[in-house]
Structure formats: structure tokens, C-alpha cells
Scaffold this motif. Structure first.
Motif, PDB file in Angstrom:
ATOM      1  N   GLY A  49     104.382  70.068   4.648  1.00 26.56           N
ATOM      2  CA  GLY A  49     105.820  70.053   4.881  1.00 26.56           C
ATOM      3  C   GLY A  49     106.534  69.635   3.612  1.00 26.56           C
ATOM      4  O   GLY A  49     105.920  69.147   2.661  1.00 26.56           O
ATOM      5  N   GLU A  50     107.847  69.834   3.580  1.00 21.23           N
ATOM      6  CA  GLU A  50     108.636  69.465   2.413  1.00 21.23           C
ATOM      7  C   GLU A  50     108.656  67.943   2.216  1.00 21.23           C
ATOM      8  O   GLU A  50     108.389  67.185   3.148  1.00 21.23           O
ATOM      9  CB  GLU A  50     110.070  69.981   2.586  1.00 21.23           C
ATOM     10  N   CYS A  53     109.513  64.778   4.904  1.00 23.79           N
ATOM     11  CA  CYS A  53     109.367  65.204   6.309  1.00 23.79           C
ATOM     12  C   CYS A  53     108.595  64.187   7.153  1.00 23.79           C
ATOM     13  O   CYS A  53     108.526  64.321   8.378  1.00 23.79           O
ATOM     14  CB  CYS A  53     108.688  66.570   6.391  1.00 23.79           C
ATOM     15  N   HIS A 214     101.690  68.853  -0.042  1.00 24.48           N
ATOM     16  CA  HIS A 214     102.741  69.870   0.012  1.00 24.48           C
ATOM     17  C   HIS A 214     102.224  71.193  -0.535  1.00 24.48           C
ATOM     18  O   HIS A 214     102.937  72.191  -0.520  1.00 24.48           O
ATOM     19  CB  HIS A 214     103.966  69.409  -0.797  1.00 24.48           C
ATOM     20  N   TYR A 230     108.343  69.050  10.079  1.00 24.28           N
ATOM     21  CA  TYR A 230     109.712  69.250   9.598  1.00 24.28           C
ATOM     22  C   TYR A 230     110.589  68.151  10.160  1.00 24.28           C
ATOM     23  O   TYR A 230     110.691  67.981  11.381  1.00 24.28           O
ATOM     24  CB  TYR A 230     110.250  70.619  10.036  1.00 24.28           C
ATOM     25  N   LEU A 231     111.170  67.356   9.285  1.00 22.76           N
ATOM     26  CA  LEU A 231     112.114  66.311   9.661  1.00 22.76           C
ATOM     27  C   LEU A 231     111.538  65.364  10.720  1.00 22.76           C
ATOM     28  O   LEU A 231     112.173  65.040  11.707  1.00 22.76           O
ATOM     29  CB  LEU A 231     113.419  66.946  10.148  1.00 22.76           C
ATOM     30  N   TYR A 251     109.710  78.228  10.148  1.00 21.83           N
ATOM     31  CA  TYR A 251     109.549  77.311   9.016  1.00 21.83           C
ATOM     32  C   TYR A 251     108.176  77.497   8.363  1.00 21.83           C
ATOM     33  O   TYR A 251     108.066  77.521   7.135  1.00 21.83           O
ATOM     34  CB  TYR A 251     109.719  75.869   9.491  1.00 21.83           C
ATOM     35  N   ILE A 277     118.166  70.255   3.678  1.00 20.74           N
ATOM     36  CA  ILE A 277     117.452  69.589   4.772  1.00 20.74           C
ATOM     37  C   ILE A 277     118.376  68.528   5.368  1.00 20.74           C
ATOM     38  O   ILE A 277     118.927  67.700   4.635  1.00 20.74           O
ATOM     39  CB  ILE A 277     116.162  68.927   4.258  1.00 20.74           C
ATOM     40  N   PRO A 280     117.273  62.620   8.079  1.00 21.70           N
ATOM     41  CA  PRO A 280     116.501  62.091   9.214  1.00 21.70           C
ATOM     42  C   PRO A 280     117.220  60.946   9.929  1.00 21.70           C
ATOM     43  O   PRO A 280     116.817  60.561  11.023  1.00 21.70           O
ATOM     44  CB  PRO A 280     115.202  61.605   8.562  1.00 21.70           C
TER      45      PRO A 280
END
Length: 321
Positions: A49-50, A53, A214, A230-231, A251, A277, A280
Motif C-alpha cells: 500500500g502507499e 496506509c 511498497h 488503503y487508509l 486500488y 490521499i 486518516p
């Protein structure tokens, strides 16, 4: 049937946001927001994930380096968050972590012998007389030379430092290891050596890994199953071949479209995600990905998608699947 080493159930980790004169909690950063998966003996689960995340927070909370907000983590059937301090200490040797940064994770005032052998003495696994022999055996397994045992961290390259970090994790013969971006700081050629080392050690000793990265090419090489975050939420989880050949979540498709193909005659259609993004601390309503999803519907904006098995252990959280 293969034994389950780690089981994560609805794990949440929130960090409070303080504000005002009296520093009251005015909100939470939802770093990990209700994820579930399990890792079996001798298995590697990749987590991708980015940045931001929640991958690293997940790994550290699973080891109880961070206290949970909600949920459960079971190590061989035992809930680690219910363990008393003494019980947790006795379990620590079975669960280890290889940190991302080999520069800051090693004490510059300690020699390799002291760094790698420290845990043996702390946990009473060896006497001072026997520590050097065990350290020597472990650093040789990790690709270091005998004369390295008396050197200090500043005398090594980045790849060698990471091998020291791996040796420190392996010397207690753990059953579960979190590899937190263990190769991201290394050159590509060194990355390959370290990944092959981890794979060889796993084949020999049946370790279980949570491999956080990543880099989807690295994850594909070492993992048996892959989870996409994600998030703070798990949006897709499947066997490696299934996820890379038949990604379902938009995604996941976007991430895989960015992986370079090592053949100049082949091209891949890039999926460009627009927008930033979300925070969070203030995630979007409904599906967290809907603000960047090219296929979103009204339902995506209003309703949280169910994380469900669509067949063969392939889990996805998406309304359009």
C-alpha cells in the motif's frame, strides 16, 4: 493441516489528536481500522500500500510494540494482549522484527557480537561463554564474515547493517518475524541477496513472515499471500498468483499498473489515480477509496463495503465486484 501461527481479528489502532488548553482528545488518526487475516507456519504474507496506509503500524501492533485500540491478535491461539508482563516477556523471543532503517536500528556503541548476542543473555538462552559461538554461527548464516564480529555499525555498508539486523532477529530462533520494509533502504542487487537469504532461512527453519513493503515486485517474489491496505483498511487479500493475475479492487489494479515490466517491447496501460490521499484523521464516508475511484457510484459514497470472500480465499471490500 498447516498450523496457524498468527491470527488477526478486527485489529484497530487509533492515535489520539490532542487540542485546546487542556489538551483534550478532539479526534483520532485511524492508522489501522479493523483488519483481519492470518499467517500459517512457514508462510509469508506480504502487506502493500502507499506510504501512510498503516502497514508498519499493523506490524508493530501485532507484536504489541504498540497497544491496540480494539480487536485481537492471537499467537498460536493465545491472545497476546491478555498476557501479563512476565508472560509477554517469555513470548518475545518467538516474535521478532527486522526494522526498516539499518542505520538507526543498531546501537553505534555496541559491536556486532554485543548487538546480536544481547538478546541471548537477556532471555537466559546462553551464558557469556557460549554467546560468541552462537553469534558466529548466526552471522555466518546471514552472509557476514567471522572478522565482522568485533566491528561496529559505522564500519559496515547498508546491506551489511541489514544483515546484522536480520541476525539479531534470527538468533533467538523465532517462529514469526515482521519484516518492516526490510530491503527498501538497500541497493537493488543487495535487495535480491537479502530476499533470497530470507527465503532460504524460511525453507530451512519454517519461519512465518509478515513482509511489509511498497515494492510490489519484491512482494511478488517472496510472498505466498498478499494483502493490500488503503487508509488503514484491508481492501483486498488473496493468494499471490490470484491477486497478481486477477486483481479485483480498483486500488489494487492501479498499484499493479505502476509496476515496471522488464521488457522494452511490452507496455502496460497505466491507471492514474487523481486526487490526494484523504487524511486518516478524517476518512471519507462510505468506501474510503471512493474519492479517487474511477468507478464510484452513489452507494460507494454512502455505504461501507463489506470485506468478503468472493471465492477461493480471495477477499475484497468493494461494491462493484
Amino acid at each position: 493441516m498447516t498450523e496457524t501461527v498468527i491470527k488477526v481479528e478486527n485489529l484497530k489502532k487509533y492515535f489520539p489528536i490532542k487540542g485546546g488548553i487542556f489538551k483534550k482528545t478532539i479526534g483520532n488518526v485511524k492508522a489501522v481500522d479493523g483488519i483481519s487475516f492470518e499467517i500459517k507456519k512457514g508462510e509469508t504474507v506480504g502487506l502493500v500500500g502507499e506510504s501512510g496506509c498503516g502497514k508498519s503500524t499493523t506490524g508493530r501492533t501485532m507484536l504489541r510494540l504498540l497497544e491496540k485500540t480494539e480487536g485481537n491478535v492471537y499467537f498460536k491461539g493465545e491472545d497476546i494482549f491478555k498476557l501479563e508482563k512476565k508472560e509477554l516477556r517469555s513470548m518475545r523471543p518467538k516474535m521478532q522484527i527486522i526494522f526498516q532503517d539499518p542505520y538507526s536500528s543498531l546501537n553505534p556503541r555496541m559491536s556486532v557480537s554485543e548487538i546480536v548476542g544481547e538478546a541471548l543473555l537477556d532471555h537466559g538462552f546462553a551464558t557469556r561463554k557460549d554467546v560468541n559461538d552462537k553469534v558466529m554461527e548466526t552471522i555466518l548464516e546471514c552472509g557476514l564474515a567471522p572478522h565482522h564480529i568485533r566491528r561496529y555499525p559505522h564500519e559496515f555498508s547498508g546491506g551489511q547493517r541489514q544483515r546484522i539486523g536480520i541476525a539479531r532477529a534470527l538468533i533467538l530462533n523465532p517462529e514469526f518475524i515482521v519484516c518492516d520494509e526490510a530491503v527498501s533502504a538497500l541497493d537493488v542487487s543487495i535487495q535480491a541477496q537479502i530476499i533470497n537469504l530470507l527465503a532460504d532461512l524460511q525453507a530451512e527453519k519454517q519461519f512465518s513472515y509478515l513482509f511489509i513493503s511498497h515494492d510490489l515486485s519484491v512482494v511478488k517474489h517472496i510472498s505466498h499471500k498478499v494483502g493490500v491496505m488503503y487508509l488503514g483498511s484491508m481492501v483486498e487479500f488473496a493468494e499471490k498468483r490470484e491477486l497478481y493475475s486477477k486483481p479485483l479492487h480498483p486500488y489494487t489494479k492501479a498499484l499493479l499498473s505502476a509496476v515496471p515490466i522488464p521488457d522494452p517491447t511490452l507496455t502496460r496501460e497505466r491507471i492514474i489515480l487523481h486526487g490526494d490521499i484523504p487524511s486518516p484523521a478524517n476518512p471519507p464516508s462510505g468506501c474510503k477509496f471512493h474519492t479517487r475511484c474511477p468507478y464510484k457510484t452513489k452507494r460507494c459514497e454512502e455505504e461501507i463495503p463489506e470485506y468478503r470472500d468472493v471465492g477461493g480465499g480471495h477477499y475484497v471490500a468493494c461494491h462493484i465486484i
